[in-house]
Design a protein around this motif. Structure first.
Motif, PDB file in Angstrom:
ATOM      1  N   LEU A 177       0.848  -1.189   0.000  1.00 37.53           N
ATOM      2  CA  LEU A 177       0.000   0.000   0.000  1.00 37.53           C
ATOM      3  C   LEU A 177       0.884   1.240   0.000  1.00 37.53           C
ATOM      4  O   LEU A 177       1.679   1.454   0.910  1.00 37.53           O
ATOM      5  CB  LEU A 177      -0.911   0.005   1.223  1.00 37.53           C
ATOM      6  N   ASP A 178       0.746   2.042  -1.040  1.00 42.77           N
ATOM      7  CA  ASP A 178       1.526   3.273  -1.165  1.00 42.77           C
ATOM      8  C   ASP A 178       0.752   4.409  -0.509  1.00 42.77           C
ATOM      9  O   ASP A 178      -0.341   4.768  -0.944  1.00 42.77           O
ATOM     10  CB  ASP A 178       1.789   3.583  -2.639  1.00 42.77           C
ATOM     11  N   VAL A 179       1.328   4.996   0.543  1.00 41.49           N
ATOM     12  CA  VAL A 179       0.693   6.106   1.244  1.00 41.49           C
ATOM     13  C   VAL A 179       1.096   7.397   0.545  1.00 41.49           C
ATOM     14  O   VAL A 179       2.282   7.694   0.427  1.00 41.49           O
ATOM     15  CB  VAL A 179       1.120   6.143   2.726  1.00 41.49           C
ATOM     16  N   PRO A 180       0.152   8.188   0.039  1.00 43.84           N
ATOM     17  CA  PRO A 180       0.499   9.423  -0.679  1.00 43.84           C
ATOM     18  C   PRO A 180       1.181  10.432   0.242  1.00 43.84           C
ATOM     19  O   PRO A 180       1.082  10.321   1.477  1.00 43.84           O
ATOM     20  CB  PRO A 180      -0.860   9.933  -1.181  1.00 43.84           C
ATOM     21  N   PRO A 181       1.882  11.424  -0.317  1.00 44.99           N
ATOM     22  CA  PRO A 181       2.572  12.425   0.511  1.00 44.99           C
ATOM     23  C   PRO A 181       1.610  13.150   1.445  1.00 44.99           C
ATOM     24  O   PRO A 181       0.530  13.569   1.035  1.00 44.99           O
ATOM     25  CB  PRO A 181       3.194  13.375  -0.524  1.00 44.99           C
ATOM     26  N   GLN A 182       2.042  13.283   2.695  1.00 46.16           N
ATOM     27  CA  GLN A 182       1.248  13.946   3.720  1.00 46.16           C
ATOM     28  C   GLN A 182       1.972  15.191   4.216  1.00 46.16           C
ATOM     29  O   GLN A 182       3.188  15.182   4.407  1.00 46.16           O
ATOM     30  CB  GLN A 182       1.003  12.991   4.896  1.00 46.16           C
ATOM     31  N   ASP A 183       1.218  16.276   4.399  1.00 44.35           N
ATOM     32  CA  ASP A 183       1.776  17.508   4.961  1.00 44.35           C
ATOM     33  C   ASP A 183       1.909  17.346   6.465  1.00 44.35           C
ATOM     34  O   ASP A 183       0.912  17.125   7.172  1.00 44.35           O
ATOM     35  CB  ASP A 183       0.882  18.697   4.636  1.00 44.35           C
ATOM     36  N   ILE A 184       3.124  17.476   6.948  1.00 46.13           N
ATOM     37  CA  ILE A 184       3.426  17.240   8.358  1.00 46.13           C
ATOM     38  C   ILE A 184       4.191  18.430   8.914  1.00 46.13           C
ATOM     39  O   ILE A 184       5.086  18.968   8.246  1.00 46.13           O
ATOM     40  CB  ILE A 184       4.238  15.945   8.531  1.00 46.13           C
ATOM     41  N   ILE A 185       3.847  18.843  10.120  1.00 47.80           N
ATOM     42  CA  ILE A 185       4.580  19.877  10.853  1.00 47.80           C
ATOM     43  C   ILE A 185       5.299  19.192  12.006  1.00 47.80           C
ATOM     44  O   ILE A 185       4.662  18.611  12.895  1.00 47.80           O
ATOM     45  CB  ILE A 185       3.645  20.977  11.369  1.00 47.80           C
ATOM     46  N   ASN A 187       6.010  10.675   2.441  1.00 50.57           N
ATOM     47  CA  ASN A 187       5.223   9.540   1.955  1.00 50.57           C
ATOM     48  C   ASN A 187       5.852   8.250   2.465  1.00 50.57           C
ATOM     49  O   ASN A 187       7.024   8.222   2.856  1.00 50.57           O
ATOM     50  CB  ASN A 187       5.119   9.536   0.431  1.00 50.57           C
ATOM     51  N   ALA A 188       5.062   7.187   2.446  1.00 53.88           N
ATOM     52  CA  ALA A 188       5.511   5.920   3.028  1.00 53.88           C
ATOM     53  C   ALA A 188       4.883   4.774   2.249  1.00 53.88           C
ATOM     54  O   ALA A 188       4.048   4.962   1.363  1.00 53.88           O
ATOM     55  CB  ALA A 188       5.139   5.837   4.506  1.00 53.88           C
ATOM     56  N   VAL A 189       5.303   3.563   2.604  1.00 57.65           N
ATOM     57  CA  VAL A 189       4.751   2.342   2.021  1.00 57.65           C
ATOM     58  C   VAL A 189       4.480   1.362   3.156  1.00 57.65           C
ATOM     59  O   VAL A 189       5.271   1.253   4.099  1.00 57.65           O
ATOM     60  CB  VAL A 189       5.716   1.740   0.976  1.00 57.65           C
ATOM     61  N   VAL A 190       3.331   0.678   3.067  1.00 55.86           N
ATOM     62  CA  VAL A 190       2.890  -0.248   4.107  1.00 55.86           C
ATOM     63  C   VAL A 190       2.723  -1.630   3.489  1.00 55.86           C
ATOM     64  O   VAL A 190       2.091  -1.782   2.435  1.00 55.86           O
ATOM     65  CB  VAL A 190       1.557   0.212   4.740  1.00 55.86           C
ATOM     66  N   TYR A 191       3.292  -2.640   4.139  1.00 51.32           N
ATOM     67  CA  TYR A 191       3.162  -4.034   3.716  1.00 51.32           C
ATOM     68  C   TYR A 191       2.289  -4.766   4.739  1.00 51.32           C
ATOM     69  O   TYR A 191       2.627  -4.800   5.930  1.00 51.32           O
ATOM     70  CB  TYR A 191       4.524  -4.707   3.630  1.00 51.32           C
ATOM     71  N   PHE A 192       1.187  -5.349   4.281  1.00 46.47           N
ATOM     72  CA  PHE A 192       0.309  -6.079   5.188  1.00 46.47           C
ATOM     73  C   PHE A 192      -0.360  -7.219   4.433  1.00 46.47           C
ATOM     74  O   PHE A 192      -0.376  -7.263   3.199  1.00 46.47           O
ATOM     75  CB  PHE A 192      -0.753  -5.147   5.797  1.00 46.47           C
ATOM     76  N   ARG A 193      -0.918  -8.150   5.193  1.00 46.18           N
ATOM     77  CA  ARG A 193      -1.637  -9.283   4.625  1.00 46.18           C
ATOM     78  C   ARG A 193      -2.790  -9.671   5.550  1.00 46.18           C
ATOM     79  O   ARG A 193      -2.778  -9.350   6.743  1.00 46.18           O
ATOM     80  CB  ARG A 193      -0.722 -10.489   4.403  1.00 46.18           C
ATOM     81  N   VAL A 194      -3.764 -10.353   4.978  1.00 45.39           N
ATOM     82  CA  VAL A 194      -4.948 -10.777   5.722  1.00 45.39           C
ATOM     83  C   VAL A 194      -4.667 -12.131   6.360  1.00 45.39           C
ATOM     84  O   VAL A 194      -4.317 -13.090   5.667  1.00 45.39           O
ATOM     85  CB  VAL A 194      -6.182 -10.851   4.798  1.00 45.39           C
TER      86      VAL A 194
END
Length: 250
Positions: free
Chosen positions: A67-75, A85-92
């Motif tokens: 799962l590709d997490v789109p860029p997020q505005d962070i302070i 931005n980040a990437v998440v690996y998961f499974r059911v």
């Protein structure tokens, strides 16, 4: 040619049974609802009988989802605005929970990853965000995995891919890095001067104990200067250095 009623009935039953056969791949599981009620165990892989319309099957993939997490505005904690931005690996792990406990587990996991990314990274300063990636990744993975455990989902890995800094902040970091390199160079140079002065002091103590050593050093210096044949050098000679030679003269 007209079929007998009994043969027609058998043909209809045969077609119904054939249409009820579902084949699930090795990485698929079937969550079956019979008259709206969930059957105890997911079915598959292989051949599964689904008797419509009383049965409804939902196919769930057990493969790892990227799962590709789109860029997020962070302070950040030190009030620096960045995009991450980040990437998440998961499974059911439990297909029945993934279907029953949440409406769309893919969408829900993606939204959870975005909100967790914003709230968690806001607790770190910019220097920590750039240097402590492993710690941040482990914390993100733990938070998302704990939240999705009720959905039968296992988050195996979370990686922060890229941190986009404003142009002004990039220039400030470059100036800071250049100043740090200059500081290190000056410290190394000063340390070298200190070590050299200590060695010269030790050499002076040795030479002062034997005047002949000073004369030999003086002659060695003359030899080194004489190697330059393209210049004329005037080298002053102290009178006290010549005293040893004058005493030996007849």
């Amino acid at each position: 040619m007209m079929l007998a009623p009994g043969a027609l009935f058998m043909l209809v039953v045969l077609l119904y049974i054939v249409s009820s056969i579902k084949i699930l791949r090795e990485y698929e599981r079937g969550v079956i609802f019979r008259l709206g009620k969930l059957l105890p165990e997911p079915k598959g892989p292989g051949v599964v009988l689904v008797f419509a319309p009383i049965d409804r099957i939902v196919r769930v993939s057990l493969r790892t989802v990227v799962l590709d997490v789109p860029p997020q505005d962070i302070i950040t904690r030190d009030n620096v605005s960045v995009k991450v931005n980040a990437v998440v690996y998961f499974r059911v792990l439990h297909p029945d929970k993934a279907i029953v406990e949440v409406e769309d587990y893919l969408y829900a996991t993606g939204q959870l990853a975005q909100t967790t990314l914003r709230s968690t990274l806001g607790q770190f300063e910019l220097d920590q965000l750039l240097s402590e990636r492993d710690t941040i990744n482990q914390k993100l993975q733990h938070i998302i995995d704990e939240a999705t455990d009720a959905w039968g989902i296992k988050v195996s890995l979370v990686e922060v891919k890229q941190v986009d800094l404003p142009v002004e902040m990039q220039r400030a970091i470059m100036r800071q890095a250049e100043a740090e390199r200059e500081r290190r160079a000056k410290v190394i140079h000063a340390d070298g001067e200190f070590q050299a002065s200590a060695k010269l002091r030790d050499a002076a103590d040795v030479i002062s104990q034997n005047p002949t050593t000073l004369q030999l050093r003086f002659l060695q210096t003359l030899t080194e200067v004489a190697a330059e044949k393209n210049s004329t050098i005037v080298f002053p000679v102290p009178i006290d250095m010549l005293a040893a030679f004058l005493k030996r003269a007849p």
